[in-house]
Design a protein around this motif. Structure first.
Motif, mmCIF file in Angstrom:
data_model
loop_
_atom_site.group_PDB
_atom_site.id
_atom_site.type_symbol
_atom_site.label_atom_id
_atom_site.label_comp_id
_atom_site.label_asym_id
_atom_site.label_seq_id
_atom_site.Cartn_x
_atom_site.Cartn_y
_atom_site.Cartn_z
ATOM 1 N N GLY A 138 38.907 42.808 33.719
ATOM 2 C CA GLY A 138 39.356 44.090 34.243
ATOM 3 C C GLY A 138 40.692 44.430 33.631
ATOM 4 O O GLY A 138 41.483 43.539 33.321
ATOM 5 N N VAL A 139 40.933 45.711 33.414
ATOM 6 C CA VAL A 139 42.180 46.126 32.782
ATOM 7 C C VAL A 139 42.781 47.289 33.565
ATOM 8 O O VAL A 139 42.068 48.209 33.963
ATOM 9 C CB VAL A 139 41.941 46.559 31.319
ATOM 10 N N ILE A 198 48.812 39.014 32.866
ATOM 11 C CA ILE A 198 47.431 38.546 32.951
ATOM 12 C C ILE A 198 47.250 37.776 34.244
ATOM 13 O O ILE A 198 48.087 36.934 34.578
ATOM 14 C CB ILE A 198 47.118 37.609 31.778
ATOM 15 N N ARG A 199 46.188 38.067 34.936
ATOM 16 C CA ARG A 199 45.865 37.310 36.146
ATOM 17 C C ARG A 199 44.501 36.663 35.981
ATOM 18 O O ARG A 199 43.558 37.317 35.542
ATOM 19 C CB ARG A 199 45.822 38.241 37.359
ATOM 20 N N MET A 213 39.374 38.040 34.895
ATOM 21 C CA MET A 213 40.625 38.124 34.143
ATOM 22 C C MET A 213 41.093 39.570 34.282
ATOM 23 O O MET A 213 40.377 40.498 33.902
ATOM 24 C CB MET A 213 40.359 37.781 32.678
ATOM 25 N N TYR A 214 42.272 39.744 34.844
ATOM 26 C CA TYR A 214 42.779 41.090 35.112
ATOM 27 C C TYR A 214 44.048 41.263 34.296
ATOM 28 O O TYR A 214 45.002 40.479 34.435
ATOM 29 C CB TYR A 214 43.053 41.222 36.611
ATOM 30 N N ILE A 215 44.043 42.239 33.405
ATOM 31 C CA ILE A 215 45.118 42.401 32.432
ATOM 32 C C ILE A 215 45.802 43.745 32.654
ATOM 33 O O ILE A 215 45.127 44.771 32.768
ATOM 34 C CB ILE A 215 44.541 42.310 31.004
#
Lengths: 306, 306
Positions: A138-139, A198-199, A213-215
């Motif tokens: 996800g971004v 980044i998470r 992955m959340y950026i």
């Protein structure tokens, strides 16, 4: 660029079994007469064998029991040849062959759209075959202005301010997801500047048991008039960064990033950015995007290193 | 924390269809008499309906044709109720029901181990259901010493120096992958310090058509004696950073990261690092790892912002 690895490589297992990798691939293919036609397997250089059911001539008339018998005979043959594993590709309309394969030990490796892939590890111990994709990406885009764009999403049970963003489409670059999602949700046009944060979260809800992955990207705005998506959002407005960094009505990650941006305004965004560079991959002819701290332009002169 | 989104959300599509999201979930379940028993669907709050074939009492005796007839009747019912989509979960040993579902338009969403999930979009236009995981994640560890650990991998056709690393296991943190892979490949024990660089590559070989996220971490060594994996590697040794940054016998990404580390030695690693913080997720009670530029400890005092 990743070989077919999982922990110790498949290749290692082959080497340990006393066979050099390429020796296992000497034969162009292996044919096994079954009770209802040939079950053809293609060896690979990792010690596996791949079967595409679409290449079975007698597929249309083959029943599940006959297939199981042929597959069982083929497995014995592959084992006697020292093969490590079998990859079985099955078109969706031929899925009647899945259960017979499962009774012989095959399990789903993955499936997408109109085909599935099953695998069987032929050796002792757990399979060392490489797994399938483990992460959704996800971004979110953060417009780097003193006032930043924030919205309240309809989907949350508790309405809190969030950055505009969403899931990457397959094959979409991180920056392009950020730009697209910001535009879809807020109507603001923007361009990519950098990667801020980044998470990684495992067992993420909505990720079908996979990891998330959340950026968060920093974007420069090319327009300023909000025309937000009322179906997804309850509110959308420019909000003062200081206020956002201090509000309780948002998430920890949002406050962290607001604080980070304030630091960037104060000390320079080069202090917080991972910038992007597009580079050619060595073996594939493809290009990739590489993100890291941008080194000063005079660094080459300083160090003599390109 | 991602809602079931893909571009515009599923929820949006429902809102556009004139139904509030939760209205679609009022009924606890919907039962449909088929020719061979009930086909039970559970509504969700996104306007979809989910069918678990394990919950079909008559499953054992149901043939594919009877299932198809029951499913077709159920689809008509769900459409008349304004449902947006169907999720169909099928245990691997019941895979004889996949092809009948496919003839009604179902396609694989994903499959893993001993079950598959198929979906059918019930509205006009392309499906707006969220996709499955799109990325594999590979991690390399870079020991931050003046001489860094490098190895030549057996898998490459052209032998070049590379950082030790490999694919993340499902549910494994980035830093843990780096530490594990460095130990497996080189025998060096280490601890995580920071995230240095991220590469995104689509259509990556070995990723089964998916994208690859390759992350390079900076590690501190806890041991120094190399005991490398001879099955995976041809050579492994401590190499001078300056030499690595200048050699042609490696990849662009390796030279970039060597240069980055040299910069870190010169100016301080805080200039190049994304450091890690573990934080609680708001809704799920889970924890996540967040990586970004570490702000100076005196920043709170400077700004009054926590």
């Amino acid at each position: 660029m990743w070989p077919l690895l999982r922990g110790l490589s498949w290749r290692s297992a082959l080497a340990r079994a006393g066979r050099a990798p390429l020796q296992a691939g000497r034969r162009a293919d292996s044919c096994y007469p079954g009770s209802a036609g040939e079950l053809r397997g293609e060896p690979d250089r990792f010690g596996g064998v791949t079967v595409h059911l679409t290449q079975l001539h007698a597929l249309g008339h083959l029943d599940a029991a006959a297939f199981q018998k042929a597959l069982q005979a083929a497995i014995q043959q592959w084992q006697s040849e020292g093969r490590l594993a079998v990859w079985l590709h099955i078109p969706i309309l031929q899925s009647r062959f899945i259960a017979p394969a499962a009774t012989l030990g095959f399990r789903f490796h993955h499936a997408e759209s109109d085909s599935s892939t099953l695998t069987l590890w032929l050796r002792e111990g757990p399979s060392r075959l490489p797994g399938y994709a483990t992460h959704q990406v996800g971004v979110a885009g953060q417009i780097s202005q003193r006032k930043i764009i924030k919205l309240v999403n309809r989907s949350k049970l508790k309405n809190t301010w969030k950055f505009p963003g969403g899931l990457s489409e397959p094959g979409e670059d991180i920056g392009d997801t950020a730009i697209r999602e910001v535009f879809e949700e807020t109507g603001i046009k923007s361009e990519f500047r950098s990667l801020l944060s980044i998470r990684q979260q495992h067992r993420s809800p909505g990720a079908f048991g996979k990891s998330d992955m959340y950026i968060i990207c920093r974007l420069n705005p090319n327009s300023f008039t909000i025309d937000f998506c009322h179906h997804e959002c309850l509110r959308c407005e420019w909000m003062d960064l200081n206020a956002l960094a201090k509000t309780e009505n948002t998430t920890l990650i949002t406050r962290r990033v607001a604080r980070l941006l304030l630091y960037g305004y104060r000390e320079g965004f080069d202090k917080i950015d991972f910038t992007m560079e597009e580079l050619p991959a060595v073996y594939t002819g493809l290009f990739y995007k590489l993100y890291h701290k941008h080194l000063p332009d005079n660094y080459k002169t300083m160090t003599g290193i390109d």
